[in-house]
Design a protein around this motif. Structure first.
Motif, short mmCIF file in Angstrom:
data_model
loop_
_atom_site.label_atom_id
_atom_site.label_comp_id
_atom_site.label_asym_id
_atom_site.label_seq_id
_atom_site.Cartn_x
_atom_site.Cartn_y
_atom_site.Cartn_z
N UNK A 1 52.68 50.52 41.81
CA UNK A 1 52.76 49.35 42.61
C UNK A 1 52.11 48.19 41.54
N UNK A 2 52.18 48.41 40.12
CA UNK A 2 51.65 47.43 39.40
C UNK A 2 50.12 47.66 38.82
N UNK A 3 49.30 48.72 39.20
CA UNK A 3 48.20 48.68 38.78
C UNK A 3 47.50 50.22 39.55
N UNK A 4 46.40 50.23 38.87
CA UNK A 4 45.53 51.47 39.19
C UNK A 4 44.79 51.29 40.65
N UNK A 5 44.21 52.38 41.37
CA UNK A 5 43.56 52.06 42.55
C UNK A 5 42.35 50.81 42.38
N UNK A 6 41.76 51.36 41.25
CA UNK A 6 40.52 50.29 41.10
C UNK A 6 41.00 48.72 41.05
N UNK A 7 41.89 49.00 40.18
CA UNK A 7 42.53 47.31 40.39
C UNK A 7 42.85 46.81 41.61
N UNK A 8 43.56 47.47 42.44
CA UNK A 8 44.18 47.22 43.82
C UNK A 8 42.98 46.94 44.49
N UNK A 9 41.85 47.60 44.62
CA UNK A 9 40.93 47.49 45.07
C UNK A 9 40.02 46.26 44.94
N UNK A 10 39.98 46.06 43.46
CA UNK A 10 39.40 44.69 42.99
C UNK A 10 39.94 43.34 43.47
N UNK A 11 41.29 43.53 43.59
CA UNK A 11 41.99 42.37 43.89
C UNK A 11 41.78 41.88 45.68
N UNK B 1 48.60 39.78 54.84
CA UNK B 1 48.95 38.65 53.85
C UNK B 1 49.64 39.28 52.54
N UNK B 2 48.99 40.39 52.23
CA UNK B 2 49.40 41.10 50.72
C UNK B 2 50.79 41.88 50.88
N UNK B 3 51.35 41.83 52.29
CA UNK B 3 52.55 42.15 52.23
C UNK B 3 53.60 41.56 51.74
N UNK B 4 53.31 40.06 51.53
CA UNK B 4 54.21 39.13 51.18
C UNK B 4 53.72 38.65 50.02
N UNK B 5 54.59 38.87 48.89
CA UNK B 5 54.30 37.89 47.70
C UNK B 5 53.31 38.30 46.99
N UNK B 6 52.61 39.48 47.14
CA UNK B 6 51.61 40.03 46.16
C UNK B 6 51.96 41.02 45.08
N UNK B 7 51.37 40.75 44.12
CA UNK B 7 51.93 41.75 42.86
C UNK B 7 50.65 42.67 42.58
#
Length: 246
Positions: free
Chosen positions: A44-54, A189-195
């Motif tokens: 989904x556009x990134x690794x787990x650490x990147x998703x967690x960081x965001x 909120x991240x269910x809509x419009x998140x990358x």
């Protein structure tokens, strides 16, 4: 012990016993494979650490901004009848509105970027902080207030030595509720419009019909929320050492 029992039940129910099919709920092996995938090649556009960081960044921005504004406002309303009369009507009007109801307006105002998500998180975290800070001031024992008045403790000295210490237990209760609300609202909120973000992983996992990846994202949210709640509890013990000793 309870966690071990839950893991064992999960293994038995999705494996040897066959009570739950892997299509309905993933097995531990499938979940581990999905965890390895998102940690290495990404999803989904990134690794787990990147998703967690965001996700953590958005939660902290919304939570801290709500705390910085909400806690002083609640304390002010609690100690000043004039402030309560001025702000309470507006706050009473905003309070019943579900945080998720602000999502369409946040998108109209701020677009689909991070700012809109921070705004929605702020709305979710703001209300518990204000309510509990206000209640904390009102819960201070009258004898303590009378003693402070007799000793001539007023102004900033009264705020720092009497009002804030007396209201701290309720303030931290509000902070815990706000943190929980922040994480709940972030995922929505991240269910809509998140990358990128854990909510985005959940959305993409549902679109791909990928239950094990959905479970990985859910567990990541749970772990992040638990760690931040633990950190808040540590801060509470440091701020109120007299309660830890009692």
């Amino acid at each position: 012990m309870t966690l071990i029992a839950a893991l064992l039940l999960w293994f038995v129910a999705t494996g040897p016993a066959g009570w739950v099919t892997p299509i309905t709920f993933p097995t531990p092996a499938q979940t581990w494979d999905s965890f390895v995938q998102i940690c290495t090649t990404g999803y989904a556009g990134g690794r787990l650490d990147q998703h967690i960081e965001q996700s953590v960044k958005l939660v902290l921005l919304g939570f801290f901004s709500a705390t910085i504004i909400g806690a002083p406002l609640g304390l002010w309303m609690g100690c000043s009848r004039r402030a309560e009369a001025y702000f309470n009507p507006v706050f009473t009007l905003i309070r019943p509105i579900p945080p998720l109801a602000w999502i369409p307006l946040a998108i109209v105002w701020l677009g689909l970027g991070a700012a809109a998500k921070v705004m929605v998180i702020w709305m979710a975290a703001f209300v518990p902080v204000v309510i509990n800070s206000y209640a904390g001031v009102r819960s201070i024992e009258p004898q303590l207030l009378e003693a402070a008045e007799m000793l001539g403790v007023r102004g900033s000295r009264f705020a720092w030595e009497v009002m804030i210490p007396g209201a701290l237990p309720m303030i931290f209760t509000g902070l815990r509720l706000s943190l929980q609300a922040a994480w709940t609202t972030l995922v929505a909120g991240e269910l809509i419009g998140a990358v990128r973000g854990l909510g985005h992983v959940l959305t993409q996992g549902s679109l791909d019909i990928y239950p094990s990846m959905i479970l990985v994202a859910m567990l990541a949210v749970a772990l992040c929320g638990w760690l931040m709640t633990w950190a808040l509890g540590w801060l509470e013990r440091r701020a109120m050492p007299w309660r830890a000793k009692s």
